[in-house]
Structure formats: C-alpha cells, structure tokens
Design a protein around this motif. Structure first.
Motif, PDB file in Angstrom:
ATOM      1  N   LEU A  99    -117.746 -34.566   2.666  1.00 21.19           N
ATOM      2  CA  LEU A  99    -118.698 -33.921   3.555  1.00 21.19           C
ATOM      3  C   LEU A  99    -120.097 -34.090   2.989  1.00 21.19           C
ATOM      4  O   LEU A  99    -120.289 -34.111   1.782  1.00 21.19           O
ATOM      5  CB  LEU A  99    -118.416 -32.425   3.649  1.00 21.19           C
ATOM      6  CG  LEU A  99    -117.276 -31.954   4.541  1.00 21.19           C
ATOM      7  CD1 LEU A  99    -117.123 -30.446   4.408  1.00 21.19           C
ATOM      8  CD2 LEU A  99    -117.541 -32.337   5.982  1.00 21.19           C
ATOM      9  N   ILE A 100    -121.077 -34.210   3.867  1.00 23.41           N
ATOM     10  CA  ILE A 100    -122.475 -34.239   3.460  1.00 23.41           C
ATOM     11  C   ILE A 100    -123.084 -32.900   3.855  1.00 23.41           C
ATOM     12  O   ILE A 100    -123.004 -32.500   5.021  1.00 23.41           O
ATOM     13  CB  ILE A 100    -123.245 -35.397   4.123  1.00 23.41           C
ATOM     14  CG1 ILE A 100    -122.491 -36.723   3.907  1.00 23.41           C
ATOM     15  CG2 ILE A 100    -124.655 -35.480   3.569  1.00 23.41           C
ATOM     16  CD1 ILE A 100    -122.285 -37.102   2.458  1.00 23.41           C
ATOM     17  N   TRP A 101    -123.694 -32.229   2.873  1.00 24.68           N
ATOM     18  CA  TRP A 101    -124.147 -30.854   3.072  1.00 24.68           C
ATOM     19  C   TRP A 101    -125.658 -30.758   3.187  1.00 24.68           C
ATOM     20  O   TRP A 101    -126.400 -31.496   2.532  1.00 24.68           O
ATOM     21  CB  TRP A 101    -123.702 -29.998   1.882  1.00 24.68           C
ATOM     22  CG  TRP A 101    -122.222 -29.833   1.774  1.00 24.68           C
ATOM     23  CD1 TRP A 101    -121.337 -30.688   1.190  1.00 24.68           C
ATOM     24  CD2 TRP A 101    -121.452 -28.734   2.277  1.00 24.68           C
ATOM     25  NE1 TRP A 101    -120.059 -30.188   1.298  1.00 24.68           N
ATOM     26  CE2 TRP A 101    -120.100 -28.993   1.951  1.00 24.68           C
ATOM     27  CE3 TRP A 101    -121.761 -27.555   2.959  1.00 24.68           C
ATOM     28  CZ2 TRP A 101    -119.063 -28.125   2.295  1.00 24.68           C
ATOM     29  CZ3 TRP A 101    -120.739 -26.684   3.292  1.00 24.68           C
ATOM     30  CH2 TRP A 101    -119.411 -26.982   2.963  1.00 24.68           C
ATOM     31  N   GLY A 102    -126.100 -29.789   4.005  1.00 19.72           N
ATOM     32  CA  GLY A 102    -127.485 -29.383   3.976  1.00 19.72           C
ATOM     33  C   GLY A 102    -127.695 -28.438   2.802  1.00 19.72           C
ATOM     34  O   GLY A 102    -126.734 -27.999   2.160  1.00 19.72           O
ATOM     35  N   ALA A 103    -128.952 -28.116   2.540  1.00 16.57           N
ATOM     36  CA  ALA A 103    -129.283 -27.275   1.384  1.00 16.57           C
ATOM     37  C   ALA A 103    -128.995 -25.800   1.638  1.00 16.57           C
ATOM     38  O   ALA A 103    -128.976 -25.005   0.696  1.00 16.57           O
ATOM     39  CB  ALA A 103    -130.751 -27.461   1.022  1.00 16.57           C
ATOM     40  N   GLY A 104    -128.768 -25.432   2.907  1.00 16.42           N
ATOM     41  CA  GLY A 104    -128.520 -24.030   3.238  1.00 16.42           C
ATOM     42  C   GLY A 104    -129.795 -23.292   3.584  1.00 16.42           C
ATOM     43  O   GLY A 104    -130.829 -23.516   2.956  1.00 16.42           O
ATOM     44  N   THR A 105    -129.717 -22.424   4.609  1.00 12.38           N
ATOM     45  CA  THR A 105    -130.839 -21.564   5.000  1.00 12.38           C
ATOM     46  C   THR A 105    -130.457 -20.124   4.734  1.00 12.38           C
ATOM     47  O   THR A 105    -129.437 -19.643   5.225  1.00 12.38           O
ATOM     48  CB  THR A 105    -131.182 -21.716   6.490  1.00 12.38           C
ATOM     49  OG1 THR A 105    -131.570 -23.047   6.767  1.00 12.38           O
ATOM     50  CG2 THR A 105    -132.320 -20.760   6.882  1.00 12.38           C
ATOM     51  N   LYS A 106    -131.286 -19.433   3.953  1.00 17.56           N
ATOM     52  CA  LYS A 106    -131.031 -18.018   3.697  1.00 17.56           C
ATOM     53  C   LYS A 106    -131.579 -17.205   4.860  1.00 17.56           C
ATOM     54  O   LYS A 106    -132.758 -17.291   5.206  1.00 17.56           O
ATOM     55  CB  LYS A 106    -131.699 -17.578   2.398  1.00 17.56           C
ATOM     56  CG  LYS A 106    -131.398 -16.113   2.051  1.00 17.56           C
ATOM     57  CD  LYS A 106    -131.902 -15.758   0.667  1.00 17.56           C
ATOM     58  CE  LYS A 106    -131.524 -14.321   0.327  1.00 17.56           C
ATOM     59  NZ  LYS A 106    -131.925 -13.958  -1.050  1.00 17.56           N
ATOM     60  N   LEU A 107    -130.695 -16.418   5.486  1.00 11.95           N
ATOM     61  CA  LEU A 107    -131.052 -15.605   6.649  1.00 11.95           C
ATOM     62  C   LEU A 107    -131.014 -14.136   6.267  1.00 11.95           C
ATOM     63  O   LEU A 107    -130.035 -13.669   5.671  1.00 11.95           O
ATOM     64  CB  LEU A 107    -130.079 -15.867   7.801  1.00 11.95           C
ATOM     65  CG  LEU A 107    -130.235 -15.002   9.046  1.00 11.95           C
ATOM     66  CD1 LEU A 107    -131.566 -15.283   9.735  1.00 11.95           C
ATOM     67  CD2 LEU A 107    -129.071 -15.245  10.009  1.00 11.95           C
ATOM     68  N   ILE A 108    -132.068 -13.427   6.622  1.00 12.21           N
ATOM     69  CA  ILE A 108    -132.135 -11.988   6.367  1.00 12.21           C
ATOM     70  C   ILE A 108    -132.364 -11.291   7.695  1.00 12.21           C
ATOM     71  O   ILE A 108    -133.343 -11.582   8.394  1.00 12.21           O
ATOM     72  CB  ILE A 108    -133.288 -11.650   5.395  1.00 12.21           C
ATOM     73  CG1 ILE A 108    -133.087 -12.376   4.058  1.00 12.21           C
ATOM     74  CG2 ILE A 108    -133.382 -10.141   5.175  1.00 12.21           C
ATOM     75  CD1 ILE A 108    -134.307 -12.352   3.166  1.00 12.21           C
ATOM     76  N   ILE A 109    -131.455 -10.371   8.035  1.00 12.91           N
ATOM     77  CA  ILE A 109    -131.588  -9.583   9.266  1.00 12.91           C
ATOM     78  C   ILE A 109    -132.020  -8.167   8.861  1.00 12.91           C
ATOM     79  O   ILE A 109    -131.272  -7.459   8.189  1.00 12.91           O
ATOM     80  CB  ILE A 109    -130.281  -9.518  10.068  1.00 12.91           C
ATOM     81  CG1 ILE A 109    -129.712 -10.921  10.292  1.00 12.91           C
ATOM     82  CG2 ILE A 109    -130.506  -8.783  11.393  1.00 12.91           C
ATOM     83  CD1 ILE A 109    -130.563 -11.831  11.140  1.00 12.91           C
TER      84      ILE A 109
END
Lengths: 111, 113
Positions: A99-109
C-alpha cells in the motif's frame, strides 16, 4: 514529489460541521483507495474502501474518488468529538502487496 | 479475542541493546507486515511475509531481522539499537483475495535512550 500527498493539518472544526479530508496522487495505476482512522496510541483501523470513481457512503462517512483528477476525499457529516483522530489515505494496485500511504491528517472536533 | 496482537506495548531500552517484538494474528490471514511510524505519523513499510515467505524487504538496516515461524506469527528482532530506531512499530495482516484490507495491531512504542 511523493506518490500520495496529504495535508498533515491539524484541521480543527466545531462539532456538527461537515469535514472534508483529501489526498492527491500521481500514479494513475492505482486501483483501490482506502481511508484509515487512527486514534492516539492505537493502530490504524479501516474506515472506507473503494475501487471505482464516484461516491461510497457508510453512515456519516462518504468516500469520493475522482480518478481523472487523481483526487480522493473523505467527508464526515455531523462531526463528533469522537471523530477526533488522524485520518490516513492509502491506495494501491491489486497485483502488488504494498500500500502507498498518505502522511495522515490530524482532525480535531471541538465540542 | 484480539485480532492482531503485539507484545510488548512499550519498550524502553539503551542504545546498543538487542530487542524483539512479537506479533500474532488469529484472523486466519496469510500475509503479515511490519510498519514503522515516525513522530509525524508517516507509515513506512519494512517487511511483509506471505505464507512464511518474505515478499517485501524494504530498505531497512540489516540490524532489523523479521522471522515468521508460521502464518499466524511474525516477529521482529532488532540488533544494536540506535536512537533513530525510536518509533512506533505496527504489525498488520490481511488475507490474499479479500481486497487489500489491512488489520493492524495496537503498536509497540520503542524508545531508545
């Protein structure tokens, strides 16, 4: 240039808002696309899986793929504080084990 | 009834030591992986085994050596630990033919002092 680009954030939105998370990619050979959610100090868990252009809905989550633009999105409706996590996109080719991955987005609600 | 389990969850050790991380899955999957996640959350694949055969061996220092005694287990041994080895290591597994859906363990936080 990375094969998959994803804004690391953090993205902070108020509770109840619609969240849009995105990834762009450069390899037109990618055949399937996934979104994983990772809570702090936990392993990633599969949230959405799709292999065609268009939309796929699961509850409050909608995954969208636009192969012509090499762009994928994850929409979260009626966002909850429990949705606060890092969201990672991943994609690949069926004949390849990797799999090729993105770096990830940190989400805060925010409540 | 944990699907993919790793031990230990935390590992604190001195530079130069040798350590092992163990992984077991009870999902009946035939492919297992080791990933390294750095402080910026980027997941980097290290190794993959399919039916005990090494199929992915990324550019990883040869101080890292995976071992798969059977389809349900994939262990990672690290020799001469260095400061830069500090990271979270994830084990994952999947079944060939069921899409590419990976199931992850909860991770091993390795801190090298």
């Amino acid at each position: 240039q990375k094969e998959v680009e994803q804004d690391p954030g953090p993205l902070s939105v108020p509770e109840g808002a619609i969240v849009s998370l995105n990834c762009t990619y450069s390899n037109s050979a990618f055949q399937y696309f996934m979104w994983y959610r990772q809570y702090s100090r936990k392993g990633p868990e599969l949230l959405m899986y799709t292999y065609s252009s268009g939309n796929k809905e699961d509850g409050r989550f909608t995954a969208q793929v636009d192969k012509s633009s090499k762009y994928i999105s994850l929409f979260i409706r009626d966002s909850q504080p429990s949705d606060s996590a890092t969201y990672l996109c991943a994609m690949g080719v069926h004949s390849n084990y990797q799999l090729i991955w993105g770096a990830g987005t940190k989400l805060i609600i925010k409540p | 009834d944990t699907a993919v389990s790793q031990t230990p969850k935390y590992l604190v050790t001195q530079m130069g030591n040798d350590k092992s991380i163990k992984c077991e899955q009870n999902l009946g999957h035939d492919t297992m992986y080791w990933y390294k996640q750095d402080s910026k959350k980027f997941l980097k694949i290290m190794f993959s085994y399919n039916n005990k055969e090494l199929i992915i061996n990324e550019t990883v220092p040869n101080r890292f050596s995976p071992k798969s005694p059977d389809k349900a287990h994939l262990n990672l041994h690290i020799n001469s630990l260095e400061l830069g080895d500090s990271a979270v290591y994830f084990c994952a597994s999947r079944r060939t033919g069921e899409g590419e859906k990976l199931f992850f363990g909860s991770g091993t936080q390795l801190s090298v002092l």
